[in-house]
Design a protein around this motif. Structure first.
Motif, PDB file in Angstrom:
ATOM      1  N   UNK A 190       0.801  -1.222   0.000  1.00  4.99           N
ATOM      2  CA  UNK A 190       0.000   0.000   0.000  1.00  4.99           C
ATOM      3  C   UNK A 190       0.834   1.272   0.000  1.00  4.99           C
ATOM      4  N   UNK A 191       2.091   1.176   0.309  1.00  2.00           N
ATOM      5  CA  UNK A 191       2.936   2.375   0.374  1.00  2.00           C
ATOM      6  C   UNK A 191       3.703   2.550  -0.926  1.00  2.00           C
ATOM      7  N   UNK A 192       3.681   3.776  -1.445  1.00  2.00           N
ATOM      8  CA  UNK A 192       4.340   4.074  -2.719  1.00  2.00           C
ATOM      9  C   UNK A 192       5.814   3.687  -2.681  1.00  2.00           C
ATOM     10  N   UNK A 193       6.508   4.005  -1.591  1.00  2.00           N
ATOM     11  CA  UNK A 193       7.943   3.712  -1.493  1.00  2.00           C
ATOM     12  C   UNK A 193       8.208   2.210  -1.579  1.00  2.00           C
ATOM     13  N   UNK A 219       6.206  -0.072  -3.076  1.00  2.00           N
ATOM     14  CA  UNK A 219       5.898  -0.493  -4.447  1.00  2.00           C
ATOM     15  C   UNK A 219       7.068  -0.126  -5.359  1.00  2.00           C
ATOM     16  N   UNK A 220       7.599   1.075  -5.182  1.00  2.00           N
ATOM     17  CA  UNK A 220       8.713   1.546  -6.006  1.00  2.00           C
ATOM     18  C   UNK A 220       9.943   0.660  -5.815  1.00  2.00           C
ATOM     19  N   UNK A 221      10.256   0.352  -4.562  1.00  2.00           N
ATOM     20  CA  UNK A 221      11.415  -0.495  -4.277  1.00  2.00           C
ATOM     21  C   UNK A 221      11.202  -1.900  -4.841  1.00  2.00           C
ATOM     22  N   UNK A 222       9.979  -2.394  -4.724  1.00  2.00           N
ATOM     23  CA  UNK A 222       9.655  -3.715  -5.270  1.00  2.00           C
ATOM     24  C   UNK A 222       9.891  -3.728  -6.780  1.00  2.00           C
TER      25      UNK A 222
END
Length: 117
Positions: A61-64, A66-69
């Protein structure tokens, strides 16, 4: 009044996939140019999109996160395998965000090789 399901609400909190893919491409172009040049923007964009989709499907749910993933998923094909990762995430009693943070911590602790021994 319009009611959103929990899934719809979660998806609204994460920026649009195209925006995040473009942001990640910029990251690769600026900080990891060798990977950017080696894979090319089309392959890289495709892998980043797969990583985004997998992360959102897993419930991050957290943008950071998702971005790291997405970034890790470029060079780790198992992270883009929804079925494999879903099984991993479902065996934990923690939230998907906590599972992802644990996963990223493990990935950051790559064992070093003993080069001179």
């Amino acid at each position: 009044m319009l009611e959103l399901t929990a899934e719809q609400e979660r998806r609204l909190r994460i920026p649009d996939q195209d925006v995040m893919v473009q942001e990640a491409l910029g990251t690769f172009r600026q900080t990891l140019p060798r990977i950017y040049d080696k894979l090319g923007p089309d392959t890289l964009s495709s892998r980043l999109s797969e990583g985004y989709t997998t992360a959102v499907d897993l419930g991050l749910t957290k943008k950071a996160l998702v971005f790291k993933y997405m970034l890790y998923g470029v060079s780790a094909p198992k992270l883009r395998d929804v079925a494999y990762m879903t099984e991993h995430f479902q065996t934990s009693c923690d939230t998907p965000d906590l599972v992802a943070m644990d996963l990223f911590s493990l990935l950051a602790f790559r064992p070093t090789t003993n080069r001179g021994r």
